[in-house]
Structures are given as C-alpha cells and as structure tokens.
Design a protein around this motif. Sequence first.
Motif, mmCIF file in Angstrom:
data_model
loop_
_atom_site.group_PDB
_atom_site.id
_atom_site.type_symbol
_atom_site.label_atom_id
_atom_site.label_comp_id
_atom_site.label_asym_id
_atom_site.label_seq_id
_atom_site.Cartn_x
_atom_site.Cartn_y
_atom_site.Cartn_z
ATOM 1 N N LEU A 161 0.865 -1.182 0.000
ATOM 2 C CA LEU A 161 0.000 0.000 0.000
ATOM 3 C C LEU A 161 0.899 1.229 0.000
ATOM 4 O O LEU A 161 1.386 1.642 1.061
ATOM 5 N N PRO A 162 1.168 1.838 -1.154
ATOM 6 C CA PRO A 162 2.165 2.916 -1.201
ATOM 7 C C PRO A 162 1.673 4.273 -0.732
ATOM 8 O O PRO A 162 2.434 5.240 -0.774
ATOM 9 N N ASN A 173 4.525 5.807 5.144
ATOM 10 C CA ASN A 173 4.093 7.095 5.687
ATOM 11 C C ASN A 173 3.678 8.054 4.585
ATOM 12 O O ASN A 173 2.704 8.776 4.703
ATOM 13 N N ARG A 174 4.451 8.073 3.535
ATOM 14 C CA ARG A 174 4.203 8.947 2.386
ATOM 15 C C ARG A 174 4.506 8.173 1.116
ATOM 16 O O ARG A 174 5.306 7.243 1.122
ATOM 17 N N PHE A 175 3.860 8.593 0.029
ATOM 18 C CA PHE A 175 4.144 7.947 -1.244
ATOM 19 C C PHE A 175 5.481 8.435 -1.780
ATOM 20 O O PHE A 175 5.675 9.612 -2.039
ATOM 21 N N ASP A 176 6.414 7.507 -1.924
ATOM 22 C CA ASP A 176 7.734 7.777 -2.467
ATOM 23 C C ASP A 176 8.019 6.686 -3.487
ATOM 24 O O ASP A 176 8.305 5.541 -3.110
ATOM 25 N N PRO A 177 7.915 6.984 -4.796
ATOM 26 C CA PRO A 177 8.064 5.938 -5.807
ATOM 27 C C PRO A 177 9.370 5.165 -5.700
ATOM 28 O O PRO A 177 9.389 3.932 -5.807
ATOM 29 N N ARG A 178 10.473 5.864 -5.448
ATOM 30 C CA ARG A 178 11.769 5.168 -5.390
ATOM 31 C C ARG A 178 11.850 4.245 -4.182
ATOM 32 O O ARG A 178 12.353 3.119 -4.281
ATOM 33 N N GLN A 179 11.340 4.709 -3.037
ATOM 34 C CA GLN A 179 11.359 3.867 -1.847
ATOM 35 C C GLN A 179 10.481 2.634 -2.039
ATOM 36 O O GLN A 179 10.859 1.513 -1.674
ATOM 37 N N CYS A 180 9.307 2.835 -2.628
ATOM 38 C CA CYS A 180 8.394 1.719 -2.847
ATOM 39 C C CYS A 180 8.990 0.708 -3.818
ATOM 40 O O CYS A 180 8.934 -0.507 -3.584
#
Length: 474
Positions: free
Chosen positions: A176-177, A203-210
């Motif tokens: 769940l991004p 916590n927050r949507f971060d494409p690279r982290q996801c």
Amino acid sequence: MAFIGERLSEFAACRPDELAVTSGATSHTWLSFHGAVGEVERILRGKTPDGGRVALILADPLEVLVWFFACARAGRIAMILNPDWPGEQRETILEATAPDLIVEPECTHQPDLQSPAATDGSPERAPSEETLFYAGFTSGSTGTPKGYVRAQGSWLESFKITDQAFAFPPVVAVFLPGQMTHSLHLYGAVHGLDRGHPVHVFNRFDPRQCLARLRQVAGPVVLYATPTQLSLLARGAANTGPLECIALILTSGDKSPAGRVELYAAVFPKTRVFEFYGSSEASFVSAAPQDGSVPSGSVGRSVPGVDVIIGNPESPYPPGVPGRIWVQSPLLFSRYLCGDTPDTKWHGPWLTFGDRGYLDATGLLYLTGRSGRMVVTSGVNVFPEDVEQVLRRHPLIVEAVVIGLPDSLRGERLEAVIQKVDGGDLSPQEVQAYCRAALGDVKTPRKVHLRQHIPLTSGGKPDIQGVMETLGKS
C-alpha cells in the motif's frame, strides 16, 4: 457472528513470529500486532461507550491500523481524519461528528489507563455485521466534508468480492504505497491483515522507496495504487528494470491515461491489472481487467453481488440510454455522519450518488458524467465549489472559477481563473499559498490564471463553459 479482526488471535497463536505489517524500519509480528490491538481495545472499552466514535488523527500508518482494528473488535466507529488537513477543516469535522475520544500522536504513547470509564455500565455487545465501525471523509458539494459511515458487513462482503472478482493469488505481501487516510489504501491493508497476509505500508508515497522495497520481495505481491501512483511507479520501473514480483494490481480513482496499459505490460510483465469503479458510498460497483477484453471507454461489468441500473429503479432505461447510475448491493454505506449532498439519494434498496452513465447490450458500464462538477485528481474526489468558496474569501479576489482539465499523470488537474480587485497586487503563488493553507495540497489548483474579468451567463453567474474555452485558447 463475523467481525473484522476476528482472526487476529488465530494468526498470533499459529504464526506468532511471522511478519504481519511493516512500515519503514518499524514492524509488527502477528503476536505483537495482536498484543498492540488488544491493549488499545481495552483502552477503548474503558474510555468510550459501546458504539462510540473515535477520531483518529494519526500520520503513522501502523498506529492507524492498530487503533482501527481495535475499534472494529470493540464495536466502536473509527473516524479517519487526515492529520495534514488545515485546522479549520479538522475543527469543522470534529464539531459536526462529536467524537467520544480524539486520538493524536501524543495520546498513543502513554495512554491514561486510570481515567474513569465512559461507559454507562451496560454489558458490551460483541460486534456483528450490522455494527457501525468506520467513518471516512470526502468532499461535499455543501462545503462541509461528507462523513460516510459503514457497517462491518459491508466490508466483510467487500473482502469476499475482492477474493473472488480479482482472483487473489497466494500472496507473499500486500503493498500500500499511500497513506491510510486514503480509503483505497486503508481498505487494502485491512483486507490483507484480516486475511492473514503480510502488509507493507508507507508514511508517504515515495516511488523510489516503494520500488526499492518491492525489489526485495520475491513475490507474489498484490499492489493497491491510484492511477497517479501507478503511473509514477511504472515510470520508475521503466528506468530501473521490470518488476516480476507483482502478481496483481488493483487501482481505482479514475481511468488510467491512454497508453499506460502498454507501459504496465512492459514494466510489470507478470501482473494482472484491474481498474475498479465505485464511490465512498457504494464501494465496488464495477471492474475492468486491463487485458484488452474491455473497451477503453468502459469501466467494466458490475462485480459479483452488485446490481446496476440506469435512470429509474422503477423503470430502468434500455441499453445505450444515459442517465443516473443506481446501485443495489450489500456493500452500500449506512448514512452520513456529517455533511450531505443532493446527489446521493435512496429509492428503497437502490442508491445513486450522482454519477451518470449507460449500460450497453452486453452489460458493460460507461460513464458520461460525474456528480455535479466533481473532479477526480490523483484518485481524490474534489468539488470545485469547495475551492471557489475559499478563494472568494480572499480580500483581493472578486470572483473565482475552478475547473478540472485532463492530465496525463493525475487524470485531471485543478486550475483556477481569478478575477482580482481592480489595482490589487496579487500573484498566482499567493493565491496558491492562501488556498493551500485553507484546504491542503490536493485541493490547491496546480495553475492560477489572473483575469481582468470572468465571463458571466445571462443569469449573472460565472460562465464556466466560457472560462474553459478561454483556457483552451491561452
């Protein structure tokens, strides 16, 4: 008598040390998650009445899920408020809903277990499918956010439909991004945990982290994402290499932009993608697999257990004739806690929420219009009237018109046309800052156009169509 979170004890006993939910560097095993939920459940039973309202104003997704499950198991209503909302909006909702308990980050670390009980001394009832348990909030055409409340049975039935309609695979992880304040991500997390799947939240949507975390999972993975999030993840995967771990993607909020299906197939080669259409009041209505079997203009067929008719429940329109969309299903919301909209109407067991469309001869549903002027941007419903009302309070703004324009990333983007006071010194950036302070980022127009005059209709109202035509020429 089934209720959400009923099987947590089973998972804690059978798989105590296995991962239940993780966010960044923090994780819960099934044993520790069950323990945390149990502790909060005891707090709720001591501090709130049976059926009481609990306002959750939490940024940490793990805390949201612990309190949410505790509310469900204790028979309380978890009201999910966005901690990023401006103070005025938050206070409006709190005043309108009168929660029995407000939970903010500072309240969750050392709960006051010695405080007097808030119950009336009557025996606690076990949650049932009729028990109200969740209230979410979405834009309302009256300016006050609508607080819609659901019974446990509506989500339990939704869980069954999710398992069946989307052919859930044997899951290693559910991703769940986005934040738990978005109902799509909250639903995906709660369904995953209720079914015993390990859940990854952010916590927050971060494409690279996801993407980095997805590459650490062997699969199969189920991913819930708005079209905007999915587009950004696909763009990132196009640069770093295909992701073969994702088996199923569920997306909702708006149609994916043209050309994205081909991109998804390239970067998620082992993935089935489903777009589903629905609303806060109706939950799932229809689903469309993104495999070429459904025309690009359709939102698919109604999901199992959901009936859709057009125009009038007593005398439905024939195929091809557009009108109001009416839905009958076990997934419908119970009522509003606050706010309202004239677009939401009941006719016996049938519900309409204002959207318009038509069914073709094969049962495929096509949308021809959203309720009123509603705009869907980045998967969030926004009523331009809400934004215009705030903008008109500015002392240097005479009139404001807010519209949604097609956007390849967000589905639609908000733009505002402003007529300022003669001689007033006002910049687009100042307008955006003013709007952001009152309504937050999502409802802030991406672009502001300053005009000497805004065209009016013969009735003296802003000519919205004329404004749109001027934007097309600018």
